[in-house]
Scaffold this motif. Structure first.
Motif, mmCIF file in Angstrom:
data_model
loop_
_atom_site.group_PDB
_atom_site.id
_atom_site.type_symbol
_atom_site.label_atom_id
_atom_site.label_comp_id
_atom_site.label_asym_id
_atom_site.label_seq_id
_atom_site.Cartn_x
_atom_site.Cartn_y
_atom_site.Cartn_z
ATOM 1 N N UNK A 245 0.700 -1.223 0.050
ATOM 2 C CA UNK A 245 -0.065 -0.018 -0.056
ATOM 3 C C UNK A 245 1.021 1.184 -0.206
ATOM 4 N N UNK A 246 2.027 1.243 0.917
ATOM 5 C CA UNK A 246 2.839 2.438 0.846
ATOM 6 C C UNK A 246 3.618 2.562 -0.469
ATOM 7 N N UNK A 247 3.865 1.464 -0.982
ATOM 8 C CA UNK A 247 4.592 1.470 -2.338
ATOM 9 C C UNK A 247 3.774 2.134 -3.474
ATOM 10 N N UNK A 248 2.435 1.631 -3.570
ATOM 11 C CA UNK A 248 1.711 2.223 -4.547
ATOM 12 C C UNK A 248 1.340 3.690 -4.050
ATOM 13 N N UNK A 249 1.232 3.978 -2.873
ATOM 14 C CA UNK A 249 1.017 5.730 -2.380
ATOM 15 C C UNK A 249 2.112 6.368 -3.173
ATOM 16 N N UNK A 250 3.283 5.916 -2.823
ATOM 17 C CA UNK A 250 4.535 6.380 -3.520
ATOM 18 C C UNK A 250 4.468 6.552 -4.928
ATOM 19 N N UNK A 251 4.081 5.616 -5.768
ATOM 20 C CA UNK A 251 3.791 5.509 -6.915
ATOM 21 C C UNK A 251 2.966 6.508 -7.624
ATOM 22 N N UNK A 252 1.843 6.615 -6.887
ATOM 23 C CA UNK A 252 0.557 7.378 -7.402
ATOM 24 C C UNK A 252 1.106 9.005 -7.038
#
Length: 419
Positions: A245-252
């Motif tokens: 989830x944190x990785x996706x948030x950074x990507x977004x």
């Protein structure tokens, strides 16, 4: 086979215009010669007692004119432009001397030579050529006129035609400059319109890229959030889901930065480069997670195991995720292999699948914007186009190759320094 292509071609526009000009002047020259021959045939007295010499001049000039027409028809240059002007002027001056001097009917051809000189050589050369042509005609008028013509009349005719030809050359030069200014203005306006259209198209492409790239992380976020809310994940699976989830948030967040770049920069759909240290093993896991590849289908290798590069992580991840998504989509239940290797400043990545591969001749087609093949027909067709744009922006090379035993190998080479 490298999918990035550079198109280059010869600048044929200038050559075509030169050929057209040569063809037009050659045809006009031939028509003038034929008209002179017809005039001599109808009125031999025009030769003023030098009919054989006049016919010899017509015959010689006819051969010269036909040779020029033949050369223009083949797109060749028989003589340099300056020499063509000299020969034309000399022939007209000699013709005037042999057909009456100051009273020669060939004086009507003098402005044509002056126009051609001004067009070929420009304003200064045109005026000098017209002055030299006028001096030549003055000599022809003095030497070739009948004995009954007073010397003052011969000199007056020479001076009048010299002034007329120079004035004519000046007027032609002014008209040529006006035309050139209009052409330059039209070209500048056309270039401006092309830049505006390209910028608008790039901005639209940027929005489409961002929308396309948001789809995968948003779908993954929705699935993870649902699993966490339902309590279906615990222990290591729970921790991994939170990390993802944190990785996706950074990507977004990076994607939103790219969209902001699009609004303030030059309209590039790829956003601004933000280089960081990227650990290849972590990149491989993040790409496979982002592409939604099930653990049972993953085969990832990294050489050397602890390798790290300095690059824009968003671009690298977007590039590899699109390739892995494509492999997972077309590979059925077969494993998706992701191999990353770094050596001597070059990152080599291979994404291998066991899908149907690509039909012969479609390797370059699938990277075109809006193209989707096979069962993906009717979709946006942006994935591999984004890959190709990213590869070009990163000075890399991409090849789509058939895999032994069936399937496809997407081989990527990127020049990247160590972290």
């Amino acid at each position: 086979m490298h999918l990035r292509q550079e198109l280059a071609g010869p600048a044929v526009g200038e050559r075509d215009r030169a050929v057209d000009e040569q063809w037009t002047t050659s045809v006009l020259r031939l028509l003038v010669v034929l008209a002179v021959g017809l005039a001599l045939a109808i009125g031999p007295q025009l030769a003023r007692g030098m009919l054989p010499a006049a016919w010899a001049l017509v015959a010689t000039t006819s051969c010269y004119a036909v040779a020029q027409v033949a050369a223009a028809r083949r797109g060749r240059v028989l003589l340099p432009p300056w020499l063509v002007t000299v020969v034309d002027g000399a022939l007209v001056v000699v013709g005037c001397a042999w057909t009456g001097g100051a009273e020669s009917v060939l004086v009507a051809a003098l402005p044509l030579v002056a126009i051609a000189a001004a067009l070929r050589g420009g304003a200064v050369a045109g005026r000098l050529g017209a002055l030299a042509l006028g001096a030549g005609f003055t000599a022809a008028a003095v030497l070739g006129s009948d004995a009954t013509v007073p010397l003052g009349h011969r000199l007056l005719a020479g001076a009048w035609w010299s002034g007329f030809l120079v004035t004519f050359a000046v007027l032609v030069g002014v008209l040529v400059r006006m035309f050139e200014r209009q052409v330059r203005t039209a070209e500048e306006e056309r270039a401006l319109r092309a830049r505006l259209v390209a910028t608008q198209r790039a901005r639209i492409d940027g929005v489409r890229v961002v929308l396309h790239e948001f789809r995968t992380p948003v779908a993954s976020l929705s699935a993870l959030a649902g699993d966490l809310a339902a309590g279906r994940l615990d222990g290591p699976a729970h921790d991994r889901a939170v990390a993802l989830l944190a990785d996706h948030a950074t990507h977004l967040g990076d994607m939103l930065d790219g969209l902001a770049d699009l609004a303030v920069a030059d309209g590039s759909p790829l956003g601004r480069v933000r280089e960081r240290a990227v650990v290849l093993a972590e990149l491989a896991d993040a790409v496979l997670d982002a592409a939604g590849v099930a653990p049972a289908r993953r085969l990832a290798t990294v050489e050397p195991p602890g390798a790290a590069v300095r690059a824009d992580p968003q671009r690298l991840r977007r590039l590899l995720t699109n390739l892995v998504e494509n492999a997972a989509r077309h590979g059925g239940d077969a494993p998706v292999e992701l191999a990353l290797a770094w050596s001597d400043g070059l990152l080599t990545a291979e994404v291998r699948d066991r899908g149907p591969g690509l039909p012969a001749g479609q390797e370059g087609l699938v990277t075109a914007k809006g193209v989707a093949l096979g069962e993906r027909r009717g979709t946006a067709g942006l994935g591999l186009w984004i890959v190709e744009a990213l590869v070009a922006a990163m000075d890399g090379e991409l090849a789509l190759l058939p895999r032994d035993g069936g399937g496809l190998v997407a081989r990527l080479a990127l020049p990247l320094p160590p972290a």
